[in-house]
Write a protein that holds these residues in place. Structure first.
Motif, PDB file in Angstrom:
ATOM      1  N   GLN A 290      33.727  26.999  97.289  1.00 45.02           N
ATOM      2  CA  GLN A 290      34.058  25.811  98.073  1.00 45.02           C
ATOM      3  C   GLN A 290      35.559  25.764  98.364  1.00 45.02           C
ATOM      4  OE1 GLN A 290      32.443  23.013  95.260  1.00 45.02           O
ATOM      5  NE2 GLN A 290      30.751  22.497  96.635  1.00 45.02           N
ATOM      6  N   TYR A 291      36.364  26.105  97.366  1.00 44.05           N
ATOM      7  CA  TYR A 291      37.811  26.104  97.527  1.00 44.05           C
ATOM      8  C   TYR A 291      38.243  27.105  98.597  1.00 44.05           C
ATOM      9  CZ  TYR A 291      42.729  26.844  96.328  1.00 44.05           C
ATOM     10  OH  TYR A 291      44.086  26.993  96.382  1.00 44.05           O
ATOM     11  N   ARG A 292      37.703  28.314  98.523  1.00 44.63           N
ATOM     12  CA  ARG A 292      38.077  29.344  99.502  1.00 44.63           C
ATOM     13  C   ARG A 292      37.578  28.991 100.899  1.00 44.63           C
ATOM     14  NH1 ARG A 292      38.861  35.141  97.380  1.00 44.63           N
ATOM     15  NH2 ARG A 292      39.616  34.761  95.291  1.00 44.63           N
ATOM     16  N   GLY A 293      36.403  28.378 100.987  1.00 43.96           N
ATOM     17  CA  GLY A 293      35.908  27.939 102.293  1.00 43.96           C
ATOM     18  C   GLY A 293      36.812  26.888 102.909  1.00 43.96           C
ATOM     19  N   GLY A 294      37.274  25.946 102.096  1.00 37.55           N
ATOM     20  CA  GLY A 294      38.204  24.922 102.580  1.00 37.55           C
ATOM     21  C   GLY A 294      39.527  25.523 103.012  1.00 37.55           C
ATOM     22  N   ARG A 295      40.042  26.476 102.238  1.00 34.56           N
ATOM     23  CA  ARG A 295      41.304  27.135 102.609  1.00 34.56           C
ATOM     24  C   ARG A 295      41.146  27.947 103.899  1.00 34.56           C
ATOM     25  NH1 ARG A 295      44.629  24.038 100.373  1.00 34.56           N
ATOM     26  NH2 ARG A 295      45.281  24.460  98.255  1.00 34.56           N
ATOM     27  N   ALA A 296      39.982  28.576 104.082  1.00 33.96           N
ATOM     28  CA  ALA A 296      39.739  29.335 105.313  1.00 33.96           C
ATOM     29  C   ALA A 296      39.707  28.387 106.513  1.00 33.96           C
ATOM     30  CB  ALA A 296      38.426  30.114 105.203  1.00 33.96           C
ATOM     31  N   PHE A 297      39.097  27.208 106.345  1.00 40.70           N
ATOM     32  CA  PHE A 297      39.091  26.216 107.420  1.00 40.70           C
ATOM     33  C   PHE A 297      40.518  25.787 107.753  1.00 40.70           C
ATOM     34  CE2 PHE A 297      39.218  21.831 108.867  1.00 40.70           C
ATOM     35  CZ  PHE A 297      38.352  21.871 109.945  1.00 40.70           C
ATOM     36  N   GLN A 298      41.335  25.509 106.731  1.00 43.54           N
ATOM     37  CA  GLN A 298      42.723  25.117 106.960  1.00 43.54           C
ATOM     38  C   GLN A 298      43.488  26.226 107.677  1.00 43.54           C
ATOM     39  OE1 GLN A 298      43.838  24.167 102.909  1.00 43.54           O
ATOM     40  NE2 GLN A 298      43.786  21.965 103.343  1.00 43.54           N
ATOM     41  N   SER A 299      43.250  27.463 107.292  1.00 39.05           N
ATOM     42  CA  SER A 299      43.924  28.590 107.926  1.00 39.05           C
ATOM     43  C   SER A 299      43.534  28.696 109.402  1.00 39.05           C
ATOM     44  CB  SER A 299      43.573  29.875 107.188  1.00 39.05           C
ATOM     45  OG  SER A 299      44.089  30.987 107.855  1.00 39.05           O
ATOM     46  N   ASP A 300      42.247  28.559 109.690  1.00 38.17           N
ATOM     47  CA  ASP A 300      41.795  28.605 111.083  1.00 38.17           C
ATOM     48  C   ASP A 300      42.389  27.451 111.888  1.00 38.17           C
ATOM     49  OD1 ASP A 300      40.376  30.921 110.970  1.00 38.17           O
ATOM     50  OD2 ASP A 300      38.409  29.962 110.761  1.00 38.17           O
ATOM     51  N   TRP A 301      42.456  26.275 111.295  1.00 37.78           N
ATOM     52  CA  TRP A 301      43.005  25.130 112.011  1.00 37.78           C
ATOM     53  C   TRP A 301      44.476  25.365 112.359  1.00 37.78           C
ATOM     54  CZ3 TRP A 301      40.909  21.051 114.313  1.00 37.78           C
ATOM     55  CH2 TRP A 301      41.766  20.067 114.771  1.00 37.78           C
ATOM     56  N   GLU A 302      45.230  25.875 111.397  1.00 36.70           N
ATOM     57  CA  GLU A 302      46.651  26.132 111.641  1.00 36.70           C
ATOM     58  C   GLU A 302      46.843  27.224 112.687  1.00 36.70           C
ATOM     59  OE1 GLU A 302      48.211  27.043 107.816  1.00 36.70           O
ATOM     60  OE2 GLU A 302      48.052  24.971 107.119  1.00 36.70           O
ATOM     61  N   ARG A 303      45.990  28.232 112.661  1.00 33.75           N
ATOM     62  CA  ARG A 303      46.104  29.322 113.622  1.00 33.75           C
ATOM     63  C   ARG A 303      45.741  28.853 115.028  1.00 33.75           C
ATOM     64  NH1 ARG A 303      43.072  32.984 111.100  1.00 33.75           N
ATOM     65  NH2 ARG A 303      44.843  33.647 109.870  1.00 33.75           N
ATOM     66  N   ALA A 304      44.733  28.000 115.134  1.00 34.44           N
ATOM     67  CA  ALA A 304      44.254  27.565 116.443  1.00 34.44           C
ATOM     68  C   ALA A 304      45.095  26.440 117.043  1.00 34.44           C
ATOM     69  CB  ALA A 304      42.794  27.109 116.334  1.00 34.44           C
ATOM     70  N   GLU A 305      45.850  25.742 116.211  1.00 34.84           N
ATOM     71  CA  GLU A 305      46.600  24.582 116.689  1.00 34.84           C
ATOM     72  C   GLU A 305      47.704  25.017 117.646  1.00 34.84           C
ATOM     73  OE1 GLU A 305      48.126  20.592 114.587  1.00 34.84           O
ATOM     74  OE2 GLU A 305      48.891  22.449 113.750  1.00 34.84           O
ATOM     75  N   ARG A 306      47.747  24.367 118.783  1.00 28.39           N
ATOM     76  CA  ARG A 306      48.777  24.678 119.774  1.00 28.39           C
ATOM     77  C   ARG A 306      49.443  23.388 120.216  1.00 28.39           C
ATOM     78  NH1 ARG A 306      48.857  29.732 122.361  1.00 28.39           N
ATOM     79  NH2 ARG A 306      49.893  28.660 124.052  1.00 28.39           N
ATOM     80  N   GLY A 307      50.017  22.681 119.290  1.00 25.96           N
ATOM     81  CA  GLY A 307      50.684  21.430 119.595  1.00 25.96           C
ATOM     82  C   GLY A 307      52.118  21.665 120.020  1.00 25.96           C
TER      83      GLY A 307
END
Length: 182
Positions: free
Chosen positions: A70-87
């Protein structure tokens, strides 16, 4: 002249203990095992101290309320969000100045893949689950703050949000491949 005797009261085990004992009074820290950056053998681990004050996922993992998948899945989601963010992005002083007209940076392949994975996550979790995961993992909100944002302030709702968040973490672990069905 006789040699001076050495004092044998020191401990050799305390030499390599580099953990800080001085933490601020409002610090929330947890001990974690990490890969030893100075290791001679691969896979060697050391114990380090990390701050969990503004990291809800790290706090849940440190208190053994979620498992490693669960921890690694959450970290992977955070990583994807940071990579995809184009603010908003900082101005690059190394680029040539052209009348304030900035061209948009092209979308990289890793950003495109991250967006595709995030779209799949939203489909799998549903609108409510995706919003809950975003609130906790991206915005860093607690269950109480999520209840306040949704105008429900009872302990029963906080328990529901916590249980639903763990279900979403289970799903993230499956999506990112850190767990298997069953």
């Amino acid at each position: 002249m006789a040699r001076a005797r050495r004092n044998k009261s020191y401990k050799l085990t305390g030499i390599y203990d580099r953990r800080s004992r001085d933490v601020p009074f409002n610090a929330e820290v947890a001990e974690v095992e990490v890969d030893n950056p100075l290791a001679l053998d691969p896979g060697e681990k050391i114990v380090a101290v990390r701050s969990v004050r503004s990291d809800p996922l790290g706090r849940l993992h440190a208190h053994h309320q979620i498992d490693e998948a669960q921890y690694r899945g959450g970290r992977a989601f955070q990583s994807d969000w940071e990579r995809a963010e184009r603010g908003p992005q900082a101005m690059d002083p190394t680029r040539e100045y052209v009348d304030g007209a900035r061209t948009r940076e092209p979308v990289t392949e890793s950003q495109r893949q991250a967006v595709l994975r995030l779209n799949r996550v939203e489909r799998e979790l549903g609108t409510d689950g995706a919003a809950l995961v975003h609130d906790v993992l991206v915005l860093g909100l607690t269950m109480d703050q999520i209840g306040q944002r949704r105008a429900v302030r009872t302990q029963r709702w906080n328990d529901y949000f916590a249980r639903r968040f763990r279900e979403c973490l289970d799903r993230l672990a499956l999506i990112y491949g850190f767990a298997t069905e069953g």
